[in-house]
Design a protein around this motif. Sequence first.
Motif, PDB file in Angstrom:
ATOM      1  N   ALA A  91       0.842  -1.193   0.000  1.00  0.00           N
ATOM      2  CA  ALA A  91       0.000   0.000   0.000  1.00  0.00           C
ATOM      3  C   ALA A  91       0.879   1.245   0.000  1.00  0.00           C
ATOM      4  O   ALA A  91       1.973   1.259   0.567  1.00  0.00           O
ATOM      5  CB  ALA A  91      -0.914  -0.014   1.220  1.00  0.00           C
ATOM      6  N   VAL A  92       0.390   2.297  -0.650  1.00  0.00           N
ATOM      7  CA  VAL A  92       1.123   3.552  -0.773  1.00  0.00           C
ATOM      8  C   VAL A  92       0.221   4.693  -0.339  1.00  0.00           C
ATOM      9  O   VAL A  92      -0.935   4.780  -0.768  1.00  0.00           O
ATOM     10  CB  VAL A  92       1.604   3.786  -2.227  1.00  0.00           C
ATOM     11  N   LEU A  93       0.728   5.555   0.511  1.00  0.00           N
ATOM     12  CA  LEU A  93      -0.016   6.728   0.951  1.00  0.00           C
ATOM     13  C   LEU A  93       0.114   7.844  -0.086  1.00  0.00           C
ATOM     14  O   LEU A  93       1.161   8.022  -0.701  1.00  0.00           O
ATOM     15  CB  LEU A  93       0.516   7.218   2.295  1.00  0.00           C
ATOM     16  N   GLN A  94      -0.972   8.594  -0.264  1.00  0.00           N
ATOM     17  CA  GLN A  94      -0.983   9.718  -1.193  1.00  0.00           C
ATOM     18  C   GLN A  94      -0.780  11.014  -0.419  1.00  0.00           C
ATOM     19  O   GLN A  94      -1.368  11.220   0.638  1.00  0.00           O
ATOM     20  CB  GLN A  94      -2.311   9.769  -1.957  1.00  0.00           C
ATOM     21  N   PHE A  95       0.072  11.890  -0.962  1.00  0.00           N
ATOM     22  CA  PHE A  95       0.384  13.153  -0.309  1.00  0.00           C
ATOM     23  C   PHE A  95       0.255  14.295  -1.300  1.00  0.00           C
ATOM     24  O   PHE A  95       0.497  14.122  -2.508  1.00  0.00           O
ATOM     25  CB  PHE A  95       1.809  13.146   0.256  1.00  0.00           C
ATOM     26  N   ASP A  96      -0.120  15.452  -0.773  1.00  0.00           N
ATOM     27  CA  ASP A  96      -0.032  16.696  -1.521  1.00  0.00           C
ATOM     28  C   ASP A  96       1.368  17.253  -1.246  1.00  0.00           C
ATOM     29  O   ASP A  96       1.629  17.836  -0.190  1.00  0.00           O
ATOM     30  CB  ASP A  96      -1.114  17.671  -1.057  1.00  0.00           C
ATOM     31  N   TYR A  97       2.259  17.081  -2.195  1.00  0.00           N
ATOM     32  CA  TYR A  97       3.663  17.380  -1.949  1.00  0.00           C
ATOM     33  C   TYR A  97       3.896  18.872  -1.697  1.00  0.00           C
ATOM     34  O   TYR A  97       4.781  19.237  -0.922  1.00  0.00           O
ATOM     35  CB  TYR A  97       4.507  16.907  -3.131  1.00  0.00           C
ATOM     36  N   GLU A  98       3.114  19.703  -2.337  1.00  0.00           N
ATOM     37  CA  GLU A  98       3.253  21.138  -2.092  1.00  0.00           C
ATOM     38  C   GLU A  98       2.853  21.486  -0.668  1.00  0.00           C
ATOM     39  O   GLU A  98       3.513  22.289   0.001  1.00  0.00           O
ATOM     40  CB  GLU A  98       2.393  21.920  -3.086  1.00  0.00           C
ATOM     41  N   ALA A  99       1.771  20.876  -0.167  1.00  0.00           N
ATOM     42  CA  ALA A  99       1.343  21.138   1.209  1.00  0.00           C
ATOM     43  C   ALA A  99       2.367  20.623   2.214  1.00  0.00           C
ATOM     44  O   ALA A  99       2.632  21.267   3.234  1.00  0.00           O
ATOM     45  CB  ALA A  99      -0.023  20.491   1.450  1.00  0.00           C
TER      46      ALA A  99
END
Length: 444
Positions: free
Chosen positions: A287-295
């Motif tokens: 499983a892979v977590l999704q991130f808002d990289y800019e945030a």
Amino acid sequence: MVSRVQLSPEIQLAQRLAGNEQVTRDRAVRKLRKYIVARTQRPAGGFTHDELLKVWKGLFYCMWMQDKPLLQEELGRTISQLVHAFQTTEAQHLFLQTFWQTMSREWTGIDRLRLDKFYMLMRMVLKESLTALKMRGWEERQTEQLLELLTTEILLPDSQAPNGVKSHFIEIFLEELAKVGASELTADQNLKFIEPFCRIAAQTKDSLVLHNINRGIFETIVEQAPLAIEDLMNEMEEEEEEEEGEMSEDDGQEQGVASKKPPEGSCGAHPGLGEEQGEDDEDSTGAVLQFDYEAVANKLFEMASHQSTPSQNRKRLYKVIRKLQDLAEGLFPEEDVPEEAYRGLQGGRKGRNAKKRLPTSQPQNETGRNEQEDPRADLSSRLERKRRRQGPGADPTAPQEQPGGRGGRGVRKRRRQPQAGARAKVPGCQEPDVKKKWTRKSKK
């Protein structure tokens, strides 16, 4: 005659949990679960801090006495699932707090041969504590309470946790969070979970803690970005297949085609088999977590830009911030991005779920100039242009020779280097002959 002192139930259970016989220990674990359920169901029930410390001391030595890896794993799972026997959130948090306090107190006495079983126990307890959050719908208040508990007992400088406990907790946090909530958590929720690590990384004066957080949290997020792209593309393909299936069903209904039951022995006759295969595939890929990289970059910059932040911490964190900003702009290392996902992104398939999963941005073209390149251009023409630019003998499909248009970590270095075809003139070099042969072939 002196009357015998009646021991409390917690002490009696702790003594039986630490017994020499496995039958006695197993029976004590079952009785402990029933005792927890019965006591926490009362309106005026519950446990005190000292009582749960006694219970955890018995559980600690119950794990200490257990031999054989499979039995250790089964016992660790049984102990960690005791958190669900508590009927209130406050009682659960007190149970988890006393667990980490017990591990910090007893850590220095664990020998090398017994270390792995307690590493496993910490991983299982962390997973069940996150599962308890999931069962309550990831409520924001309870999430904050759990993160505050973990930060206070493990990460803060004034905590009693040894370096071994801190290092292992940081290493396994994102892994267990992904196993429990990767399919449900949004990018904003994931940012809440890593916010304590951002704060500790900016404030700590312990270089080991800073290194572990930087490697176990931030670098892991950067390294998993290509997997997040692949996960996004797979989800989009599944949605497209579902839409095509719905359209075909609608067409069949309009034409009056009756649906037929699949014959016995076919794949459709065994739906459970397909579900098990899907679970196996999910476990194999991870499983892979999704991130808002800019945030994430903004939050980390907010923490690292304070005047109280040590200069060593600021330098380390600014490097991570630059990598996260590159990801936010759509600059991914081509050698790490899966080929199918990379072609899909070039083909303009970043559609519906891009806002939810990854921040949208305009990718750069091969030359890095302002002119726009059609992402649906013919692949052969691009390879031909690339072959001419790189010179003879170059393999345009090799990962190390890919253009820097979407590169992340190696973009700036490649821009400062000369082109692959511009080679220095060295005496005795056979380059002119090779170039003539290549030119002669190209004319044919």
